[in-house]
Structure formats: C-alpha cells, structure tokens
Scaffold this motif. Structure first.
Motif, PDB file in Angstrom:
ATOM      1  N   ASN A  44       1.653   6.018  -7.372  1.00  0.00           N
ATOM      2  CA  ASN A  44       0.447   6.557  -8.024  1.00  0.00           C
ATOM      3  C   ASN A  44      -0.008   7.890  -7.444  1.00  0.00           C
ATOM      4  O   ASN A  44      -0.961   8.492  -7.945  1.00  0.00           O
ATOM      5  N   GLN A  45       0.666   8.308  -6.346  1.00  0.00           N
ATOM      6  CA  GLN A  45       0.274   9.535  -5.642  1.00  0.00           C
ATOM      7  C   GLN A  45      -1.196   9.481  -5.202  1.00  0.00           C
ATOM      8  O   GLN A  45      -1.946  10.454  -5.316  1.00  0.00           O
ATOM      9  N   THR A  46      -1.577   8.307  -4.710  1.00  0.00           N
ATOM     10  CA  THR A  46      -2.926   8.119  -4.158  1.00  0.00           C
ATOM     11  C   THR A  46      -2.833   8.148  -2.641  1.00  0.00           C
ATOM     12  O   THR A  46      -1.840   7.694  -2.078  1.00  0.00           O
ATOM     13  N   PRO A  47      -3.849   8.677  -1.950  1.00  0.00           N
ATOM     14  CA  PRO A  47      -3.766   8.802  -0.489  1.00  0.00           C
ATOM     15  C   PRO A  47      -3.669   7.436   0.204  1.00  0.00           C
ATOM     16  O   PRO A  47      -4.343   6.483  -0.183  1.00  0.00           O
ATOM     17  N   LEU A  48      -2.810   7.381   1.216  1.00  0.00           N
ATOM     18  CA  LEU A  48      -2.615   6.171   2.013  1.00  0.00           C
ATOM     19  C   LEU A  48      -3.300   6.358   3.365  1.00  0.00           C
ATOM     20  O   LEU A  48      -2.988   7.300   4.092  1.00  0.00           O
ATOM     21  N   GLN A  49      -4.225   5.472   3.683  1.00  0.00           N
ATOM     22  CA  GLN A  49      -4.872   5.536   4.992  1.00  0.00           C
ATOM     23  C   GLN A  49      -3.932   4.927   6.029  1.00  0.00           C
ATOM     24  O   GLN A  49      -3.527   3.764   5.906  1.00  0.00           O
ATOM     25  N   VAL A  50      -3.565   5.711   7.028  1.00  0.00           N
ATOM     26  CA  VAL A  50      -2.658   5.258   8.085  1.00  0.00           C
ATOM     27  C   VAL A  50      -3.440   5.167   9.391  1.00  0.00           C
ATOM     28  O   VAL A  50      -4.018   6.152   9.848  1.00  0.00           O
ATOM     29  N   PHE A  51      -3.467   3.969   9.957  1.00  0.00           N
ATOM     30  CA  PHE A  51      -4.192   3.749  11.213  1.00  0.00           C
ATOM     31  C   PHE A  51      -3.247   3.989  12.384  1.00  0.00           C
ATOM     32  O   PHE A  51      -2.148   3.456  12.429  1.00  0.00           O
ATOM     33  N   GLY A  52      -3.683   4.822  13.336  1.00  0.00           N
ATOM     34  CA  GLY A  52      -2.835   5.124  14.492  1.00  0.00           C
ATOM     35  C   GLY A  52      -1.922   6.304  14.223  1.00  0.00           C
ATOM     36  O   GLY A  52      -2.083   7.040  13.245  1.00  0.00           O
ATOM     37  N   LEU A  67       6.270   2.736  11.261  1.00  0.00           N
ATOM     38  CA  LEU A  67       5.577   3.082  10.016  1.00  0.00           C
ATOM     39  C   LEU A  67       6.150   4.360   9.423  1.00  0.00           C
ATOM     40  O   LEU A  67       6.322   4.475   8.201  1.00  0.00           O
ATOM     41  N   SER A  68       6.476   5.315  10.277  1.00  0.00           N
ATOM     42  CA  SER A  68       7.071   6.574   9.781  1.00  0.00           C
ATOM     43  C   SER A  68       8.360   6.308   9.017  1.00  0.00           C
ATOM     44  O   SER A  68       8.622   6.924   7.970  1.00  0.00           O
ATOM     45  N   ASP A  69       9.179   5.386   9.527  1.00  0.00           N
ATOM     46  CA  ASP A  69      10.436   5.058   8.848  1.00  0.00           C
ATOM     47  C   ASP A  69      10.184   4.333   7.521  1.00  0.00           C
ATOM     48  O   ASP A  69      10.929   4.523   6.551  1.00  0.00           O
ATOM     49  N   VAL A  70       9.139   3.504   7.489  1.00  0.00           N
ATOM     50  CA  VAL A  70       8.773   2.839   6.228  1.00  0.00           C
ATOM     51  C   VAL A  70       8.399   3.881   5.174  1.00  0.00           C
ATOM     52  O   VAL A  70       8.807   3.788   4.009  1.00  0.00           O
ATOM     53  N   LEU A  71       7.638   4.894   5.598  1.00  0.00           N
ATOM     54  CA  LEU A  71       7.270   5.974   4.673  1.00  0.00           C
ATOM     55  C   LEU A  71       8.511   6.704   4.173  1.00  0.00           C
ATOM     56  O   LEU A  71       8.600   7.056   2.987  1.00  0.00           O
ATOM     57  N   VAL A  76       4.601  10.449   0.013  1.00  0.00           N
ATOM     58  CA  VAL A  76       3.507   9.499   0.210  1.00  0.00           C
ATOM     59  C   VAL A  76       2.344  10.263   0.841  1.00  0.00           C
ATOM     60  O   VAL A  76       2.420  10.653   2.009  1.00  0.00           O
ATOM     61  N   PRO A  77       1.265  10.538   0.086  1.00  0.00           N
ATOM     62  CA  PRO A  77       0.128  11.260   0.670  1.00  0.00           C
ATOM     63  C   PRO A  77      -0.540  10.393   1.750  1.00  0.00           C
ATOM     64  O   PRO A  77      -0.806   9.210   1.507  1.00  0.00           O
ATOM     65  N   VAL A  78      -0.786  10.968   2.915  1.00  0.00           N
ATOM     66  CA  VAL A  78      -1.292  10.198   4.057  1.00  0.00           C
ATOM     67  C   VAL A  78      -2.626  10.744   4.545  1.00  0.00           C
ATOM     68  O   VAL A  78      -2.810  11.960   4.656  1.00  0.00           O
ATOM     69  N   ILE A  79      -3.569   9.839   4.834  1.00  0.00           N
ATOM     70  CA  ILE A  79      -4.818  10.197   5.517  1.00  0.00           C
ATOM     71  C   ILE A  79      -4.801   9.517   6.883  1.00  0.00           C
ATOM     72  O   ILE A  79      -4.894   8.284   6.965  1.00  0.00           O
ATOM     73  N   PRO A  80      -4.636  10.295   7.979  1.00  0.00           N
ATOM     74  CA  PRO A  80      -4.582   9.668   9.311  1.00  0.00           C
ATOM     75  C   PRO A  80      -5.954   9.114   9.707  1.00  0.00           C
ATOM     76  O   PRO A  80      -6.998   9.714   9.423  1.00  0.00           O
ATOM     77  N   SER A  81      -5.966   7.941  10.356  1.00  0.00           N
ATOM     78  CA  SER A  81      -7.196   7.328  10.861  1.00  0.00           C
ATOM     79  C   SER A  81      -6.930   6.764  12.252  1.00  0.00           C
ATOM     80  O   SER A  81      -5.772   6.540  12.633  1.00  0.00           O
ATOM     81  N   ARG A  82      -8.013   6.513  12.978  1.00  0.00           N
ATOM     82  CA  ARG A  82      -7.857   5.958  14.324  1.00  0.00           C
ATOM     83  C   ARG A  82      -7.309   4.535  14.268  1.00  0.00           C
ATOM     84  O   ARG A  82      -7.542   3.807  13.310  1.00  0.00           O
ATOM     85  N   ALA A  83      -6.606   4.152  15.318  1.00  0.00           N
ATOM     86  CA  ALA A  83      -6.086   2.783  15.416  1.00  0.00           C
ATOM     87  C   ALA A  83      -7.245   1.790  15.391  1.00  0.00           C
ATOM     88  O   ALA A  83      -8.351   2.092  15.833  1.00  0.00           O
ATOM     89  N   ARG A  84      -6.982   0.574  14.867  1.00  0.00           N
ATOM     90  CA  ARG A  84      -8.023  -0.432  14.727  1.00  0.00           C
ATOM     91  C   ARG A  84      -7.976  -1.437  15.872  1.00  0.00           C
ATOM     92  O   ARG A  84      -6.901  -1.724  16.421  1.00  0.00           O
ATOM     93  N   ARG A 103       0.823  -1.206   0.000  1.00  0.00           N
ATOM     94  CA  ARG A 103       0.000   0.000   0.000  1.00  0.00           C
ATOM     95  C   ARG A 103       0.860   1.260   0.000  1.00  0.00           C
ATOM     96  O   ARG A 103       0.568   2.245  -0.700  1.00  0.00           O
ATOM     97  N   VAL A 104       1.948   1.242   0.779  1.00  0.00           N
ATOM     98  CA  VAL A 104       2.840   2.413   0.861  1.00  0.00           C
ATOM     99  C   VAL A 104       3.505   2.672  -0.496  1.00  0.00           C
ATOM    100  O   VAL A 104       3.512   3.806  -0.994  1.00  0.00           O
ATOM    101  N   LEU A 105       4.057   1.617  -1.097  1.00  0.00           N
ATOM    102  CA  LEU A 105       4.759   1.788  -2.375  1.00  0.00           C
ATOM    103  C   LEU A 105       3.795   2.202  -3.484  1.00  0.00           C
ATOM    104  O   LEU A 105       4.120   3.046  -4.319  1.00  0.00           O
TER     105      LEU A 105
END
Length: 326
Positions: free
Chosen positions: A213-221, A262-266, A277-285, A206-208
């Motif tokens: 593609n410059q599509t938003p990545l939903q990041v949980f937590g 996760l930040s280091d992976v980005l 990497v465009p990011v959309i923050p979301s609550r932890a699951r 998902r990150v790569l």
C-alpha cells in the motif's frame, strides 16, 4: 517429518478441543486437524458478529461437518461439558502482546493467560483427558546474548505478558506432576510465528502491507534486532506432534532455528513485491528483546519434527494471501 506424515498421525486424534480457534495459529491448527478427520471443538470468546478477523478465520472452518464452534469465555463457561470425551486439549487462547501488558490491563492478562490455565487443567484432570498442549512463548527467555535459547536456560521474562506465559507453563506442569495425574502436558515455546491470516499488528503482516500500500511502517529500534521467524504450517505440525508423542511434562522450543534481522525482512519484502517499504524510525519499546533464536534439538528428538518452510517462501505465501484478499 513431512506434512503428509504429520497429517496421517493426527488421525489418531478422534476428538479434540482447540481454544483460541478463531485466532491466527488456532484456526490453522483446527483446519489441519479437521482435514485429517478429527472432530474439533473450537472455543473462542470472539463472536463472528463482532470481530471481522475472527469471523474470517472461522468461516474457513465452519464448512467442515466435524467442526463444532463454541463462542464462550474460558473464564466463566462450564468446562467439563466442553472437554468431555476429548483425546487432547490444545490451549492456544491467550491475550497477546508485550506492549499492552504494562499498566492497567495487567489484570486482563492474568485472567486470560493464567487463570484460564488453572480452570482447564482442573477440568482436564477431573475428566482424565490424556494430553494438554499449551501454547507458550519464546518471550519467557528475555534478553539473550544472541546465542540459541535452550529449554534448560534460566528464564528472564522482560514484560508482564512474558511473566504470564511463564506462569502458565509452570502451572500446567505443577498440575501434571501431581501424584496419579492422568493428564500429561507439553508446553510449546513458539518463536515469532508468521504466515497467511497473521494478525494485522504483527511485524511481517505490517511489513508486507506497508510495501503493497506504500504506507509508512513504524520501526521500533535500530532495525538490527533479530527474530526467529517460524512459519505457521511448521508450528501446526509441531503442535499436533506434541499431542501424540510419548514424551510428556516438559517444555519444547518451536522455532526455525535461525535468526533474521528486521532489515533483512524489509529486503525480502522489497524483493517479493518489487516495491520499497517506507519506514518511520521509532525508539525501542519496553519489553522488546534484541534477539531470539531457538535451539530446536528437543523438538527434533522428542517430536520427530523440523521446520520446512524458509522465511522467503513463507513470506511469499503470506503475500499471495494478502493480494487475494485485495
């Protein structure tokens, strides 16, 4: 142990069964065994006509004359003809995913992750198959304080999925520890596995893809959660070694032995692609744990194995595969 040595040792395996052969890890494992000359019966319920991902993974295997594909559901197909004359069974088939395991789909997790294990062990013992290698998961540990997880730690699964994986381990070991059981078991607790052909729902894919593609990545937590990311080629070497080691009837961690946020992976993805990497923050699951980290002492001692591919190198290989696929 280097890749060439591991491939050589797999020549001792004349004929094996790989369940989940059309999956991410299963297809990599099958290919390594096929390249070493082992006859592989690859079982998967996903047919090539109906599942493009499974079809793509199987396409790479069907060119081998020693590959025998079988589209079948382990819950109801006759298993003894499949396992007959096998030196080992690699049971990788399972229903994955923490989040979907909550709620009404739980019955499907029980069927795929526990009841199939019962059927496989029952058939393996009757046929006196020498070794069953079970793919388990680091999720059985649950939340930790960030220190490395040892196989002797008390499990604390935090999701229905993790509960089914722990149950599968225990079920395999119960069968193998019966008096006069001819089948031995190695249960491998895989930590977060990544690499080429990874499932699209998994993090590094998902990150790569988001970077390319410059599509938003939903990041949980908060992005500070840490995972022990383990390259699929390293996992394959450990899995083959687990079928050959004299050690038996135990669980072994298979991980990189290092943890990355996760930040280091980005950051690695940005460096490799040259793009943000465009990011959309979301609550932890529910069921997600803050950190995973494998103590890999047992793998080193019992399997003669250690990881060889760094996260940056593995992500670069996965990126190249994504770019080739277009």
């Amino acid at each position: 142990m280097h890749m060439t040595q591991s491939a050589d040792t797999s020549r001792h395996l004349r004929r094996v069964v790989v369940t989940g052969a059309a999956g991410f890890i299963g297809s990599h494992l099958s290919r390594a065994l096929l390249e070493a000359g082992t006859t592989v019966i690859g079982v998967d319920r996903r047919g090539q006509q109906h599942d493009p991902l499974a079809a793509a993974n199987l396409d790479e295997l069907t060119s081998f004359p020693n590959f025998i594909p079988l589209t079948a559901d382990l819950m109801n197909c006759p298993l003894e003809p499949v396992l007959l004359d096998a030196d080992a069974v690699f049971h990788l088939a399972a229903l994955p995913g923490v989040r979907p395991s909550w709620g009404p789909t739980f019955d499907a997790y029980v069927a795929a992750n526990i009841q199939t294990v019962q059927r496989i062990m029952d058939a393996a013992l009757r046929l006196r198959v020498r070794r069953v290698v079970l793919a388990s998961s680091s999720s059985v540990y649950g939340a930790t304080d960030g220190s490395s997880s040892k196989e002797t730690d008390r499990p604390g699964p935090l999701s229905p999925y993790a509960v089914t994986k722990l149950a599968a381990e225990q079920l395999c070991l119960a069968h193998a520890n019966r008096p006069n059981a001819a089948t031995s078991v190695m249960a491998l607790r895989y930590f977060t596995v990544y690499g080429p052909c990874q499932r699209p729902d998994m993090l590094i894919h998902r990150v790569l893809t988001a970077a390319l593609n410059q599509t938003p990545l939903q990041v949980f937590g908060d992005g500070l959660q840490q995972r022990d990311f383990t390259y699929v080629g390293d996992v394959v070497r450990a899995t083959i070694a687990a079928s050959l080691t004299p050690a038996a009837n135990t669980v072994i961690n298979v991980g990189a032995g290092s943890s990355t946020s996760l930040s280091d992976v980005l950051d690695i993805a940005r460096r490799l692609t040259g793009r943000s990497v465009p990011v959309i923050p979301s609550r932890a699951r529910a069921g997600d744990v803050p950190a995973t980290l494998a103590d890999i002492t047992q793998a080193q001692e019992l399997l003669g194995w250690k990881p060889e591919v760094s996260l940056a190198e593995g992500m670069e290989r996965q990126l190249r595969r994504l770019q080739e696929a277009g």
